[in-house]
Enzyme design. Structure first.
Site, PDB file in Angstrom:
ATOM      1  N   PRO A  19       0.769  -1.384   0.179  1.00 14.34           N
ATOM      2  CG  PRO A  19       0.019  -0.957   2.128  1.00 14.34           C
ATOM      3  CD  PRO A  19       0.694  -1.953   1.275  1.00 14.34           C
ATOM      4  CG  MET A  20       3.406   2.774  -1.871  1.00 11.85           C
ATOM      5  SD  MET A  20       4.805   3.030  -2.813  1.00 11.85           S
ATOM      6  CE  MET A  20       4.109   1.933  -4.481  1.00 11.85           C
ATOM      7  CD  GLN A  76      -2.253   0.370   5.430  1.00 11.31           C
ATOM      8  OE1 GLN A  76      -2.417   1.122   4.846  1.00 11.31           O
ATOM      9  NE2 GLN A  76      -1.420  -0.721   5.800  1.00 11.31           N
ATOM     10  CB  CYS A 106       0.983   5.593   8.845  1.00 10.48           C
ATOM     11  SG  CYS A 106       1.059   7.248   8.143  1.00 10.48           S
ATOM     12  CE  LYS A 145       3.309  -2.272   4.515  1.00 13.08           C
ATOM     13  NZ  LYS A 145       3.679  -0.903   4.673  1.00 13.08           N
ATOM     14  N   GLY A 207      10.386  -3.758   2.435  1.00 12.86           N
ATOM     15  CA  GLY A 207      11.635  -2.401   2.730  1.00 12.86           C
ATOM     16  C   GLY A 207      12.595  -2.935   1.530  1.00 12.86           C
ATOM     17  CG  ASP A 208      15.236  -0.706   1.293  1.00 12.22           C
ATOM     18  OD1 ASP A 208      14.351   0.099   1.058  1.00 12.22           O
ATOM     19  OD2 ASP A 208      15.987  -0.793   2.304  1.00 12.22           O
ATOM     20  N   GLY A 229       6.934  -1.913  -2.529  1.00  9.35           N
ATOM     21  CA  GLY A 229       6.486  -0.403  -2.913  1.00  9.35           C
ATOM     22  C   GLY A 229       7.010   0.244  -4.013  1.00  9.35           C
ATOM     23  NE  ARG A 230      10.767   3.189  -0.853  1.00  9.30           N
ATOM     24  CZ  ARG A 230      11.421   3.376   0.267  1.00  9.30           C
ATOM     25  NH1 ARG A 230      12.017   4.567   0.452  1.00  9.30           N
ATOM     26  NH2 ARG A 230      12.000   2.433   0.729  1.00  9.30           N
TER      27      ARG A 230
HETATM   28  C1  LIG Z   1       4.548   7.414  -0.950  1.00 15.38           C
HETATM   29  C2  LIG Z   1       4.255   6.033  -0.048  1.00 15.38           C
HETATM   30  C3  LIG Z   1       3.149   5.923   0.437  1.00 15.38           C
HETATM   31  C4  LIG Z   1       2.907   5.080   1.381  1.00 15.38           C
HETATM   32  N1  LIG Z   1       1.718   4.825   2.061  1.00 15.38           N
HETATM   33  C5  LIG Z   1       1.349   3.591   2.718  1.00 15.38           C
HETATM   34  C6  LIG Z   1       0.098   3.351   3.388  1.00 15.38           C
HETATM   35  O1  LIG Z   1      -0.832   4.027   2.915  1.00 15.38           O
HETATM   36  N2  LIG Z   1       0.150   2.181   4.177  1.00 15.38           N
HETATM   37  C7  LIG Z   1       1.068   1.427   4.501  1.00 15.38           C
HETATM   38  O2  LIG Z   1       1.028   0.620   5.225  1.00 15.38           O
HETATM   39  N3  LIG Z   1       2.491   1.632   4.033  1.00 15.38           N
HETATM   40  C8  LIG Z   1       2.724   2.781   3.236  1.00 15.38           C
HETATM   41  N4  LIG Z   1       3.893   3.030   2.459  1.00 15.38           N
HETATM   42  C9  LIG Z   1       4.981   2.078   3.062  1.00 15.38           C
HETATM   43  C10 LIG Z   1       5.268   1.120   2.061  1.00 15.38           C
HETATM   44  O3  LIG Z   1       4.203   0.303   1.825  1.00 15.38           O
HETATM   45  C11 LIG Z   1       6.335   0.178   2.446  1.00 15.38           C
HETATM   46  O4  LIG Z   1       6.049  -0.658   3.413  1.00 15.38           O
HETATM   47  C12 LIG Z   1       7.719   1.122   2.468  1.00 15.38           C
HETATM   48  O5  LIG Z   1       7.793   2.029   1.381  1.00 15.38           O
HETATM   49  C13 LIG Z   1       8.936   0.288   2.463  1.00 15.38           C
HETATM   50  O6  LIG Z   1       8.741  -0.739   1.184  1.00 15.38           O
HETATM   51  P1  LIG Z   1       9.626  -0.217  -0.225  1.00 15.38           P
HETATM   52  O7  LIG Z   1      10.929  -0.093   0.027  1.00 15.38           O
HETATM   53  O8  LIG Z   1       9.148  -1.239  -1.174  1.00 15.38           O
HETATM   54  O9  LIG Z   1       8.755   0.993  -0.720  1.00 15.38           O
HETATM   55  C14 LIG Z   1       4.221   4.136   1.748  1.00 15.38           C
HETATM   56  C15 LIG Z   1       5.493   4.331   1.107  1.00 15.38           C
HETATM   57  C16 LIG Z   1       5.362   5.193   0.394  1.00 15.38           C
HETATM   58  C17 LIG Z   1       7.042   5.556  -0.145  1.00 15.38           C
END
Ligand SMILES: Cc1cc2nc3c(=O)[nH]c(=O)nc-3n(C[C@H](O)[C@H](O)[C@H](O)COP(=O)(O)O)c2cc1C
Length: 314
Positions: A19-20, A76, A106, A145, A207-208, A229-230
């Site tokens: 989720p982002m 979520q 969050c 989460k 994460g990453d 995510g990213r």
């Molecule tokens: C722009 C952005 C928005 C995010 N929004 C949420 C969210 O709404 N709910 C959540 O559980 N995590 C949120 N996250 C966290 C991501 O789901 C993830 O756990 C975190 O970015 C690390 O993973 P990644 O390195 O794959 O991005 C968000 C991250 C980013 C960068």
């Protein structure tokens, strides 16, 4: 490829579009699913406020909207009031989604100041009330989460994981950073063995995960699944690349697809920021990226992208 189950719900493959907020709209989820066919095991909405859900805010219901191609799909929710959390979960269940996820990670001040997001990790009694209330309010699977903890001196993911399992939460995802770390530094994946030996429900990591190599090394931590995510913004083909079935398209072609999907749900003025968000990450190295980022009108961006040569490589 690994798979796992949340009760009867099969997550196959064990790769989840994380989720982002502001990113994982229905349009983005469909873009990613269509461009990684059979390679995304679960999609999750952006986090949605239980205050807004229980007050019937129209925009919030639009945020939760989904199409069947996004399944398995979870919404979520975030908040801190146990009654509203339970009521909102029930409303979400009635939308026909596959699971409800509770946000306990969050870091945003506007969320934690009201007791939600990662602040819940500092309040186990309240968290217990929320988990129990939501569990009793819905029949579909319930997941959560979280982060590793509030800060370096209060990493209580183990305690929270056990609490979640005891209250009937059916899968856990841990983003390997504390709230204090925000998104800085590298995510920690070294602690999962401790969680895996303490609970018997699926535990996923976040994460990453940015490449096939990082996915393989992160699976070595023993987690049931990976949240991405990213990495999906910088490489929208990452899911199929991890599985070894990638169809890569030129960035301009993918962005045009994204514009068409966004237009199904948003006015042009609301699409433009999202298109630029993807372009800024995914079109690095192109000659036209800067031009797209400077454009003020969606139709102009579209023209620009259409004027480029489009190719597909297999
Ligand atoms: C722009 C952005 C928005 C995010 N929004 C949420 C969210 O709404 N709910 C959540 O559980 N995590 C949120 N996250 C966290 C991501 O789901 C993830 O756990 C975190 O970015 C690390 O993973 P990644 O390195 O794959 O991005 C968000 C991250 C980013 C960068």
């Amino acid at each position: 490829m690994k798979t796992f189950k949340i009760r009867e719900l099969e997550i196959n493959p064990a790769l989840v579009l994380s989720p982002m907020s502001g990113v994982t709209t229905s349009a983005f989820r469909r873009l990613i699913k269509r461009n990684n066919p059979g390679c995304v095991g679960l999609t999750v909405s952006e986090f949605v406020s239980v205050e807004a859900i229980t007050r019937g805010v129209k925009r919030t219901f639009e945020m939760m909207k989904f199409r069947s191609e996004e399944r398995p799909y979870g919404v979520q929710i975030f908040g801190a009031d146990p009654k509203r959390m339970a009521d909102a979960a029930q409303i979400v269940e009635e939308l026909g989604v596959d699971l409800v996820d509770i946000n306990c990670g969050c870091p945003a001040p506007k969320v934690v100041k009201k007791g939600g997001g990662c602040e819940l990790m500092r309040n186990p009694d309240l968290l217990k009330e929320i988990f129990t209330g939501v569990r009793n309010a819905i029949k579909i699977p319930l997941t959560m989460k979280m982060r590793t903890g509030w800060d370096e001196s209060s990493k209580n993911f183990l305690e929270v994981a056990k609490l979640a399992e005891d209250c009937g939460v059916e899968a856990i995802t841990i983003h390997g950073r504390t709230r204090a770390q925000s998104y800085r530094g590298e995510a920690d994946w070294s602690f999962f063995d401790k969680v895996l030996s303490s609970v018997s429900i699926p535990v996923c990591g976040s994460g990453d995960v940015v490449s096939k190599e990082s996915a393989i090394s992160k699976f070595n931590s023993g987690v049931s699944g990976l949240y991405i995510g990213r990495g999906a913004l910088s490489n929208p083909f990452i899911f199929s690349e991890i599985i070894g079935r990638s169809i890569r398209k030129a960035p301009e072609q993918l962005l045009l697809e994204y514009i068409a999907l966004l237009r199904e749900d948003f006015q042009d003025s609301a699409c433009i920021g999202k298109v630029k968000q993807l372009a800024s990450q995914f079109a690095k190295g192109t000659l036209w990226r800067k031009q797209v980022l400077l454009e003020m009108e969606l139709s102009r961006i579209e023209e620009l992208l259409q004027s480029k040569e489009v190719y597909v490589t297999y």
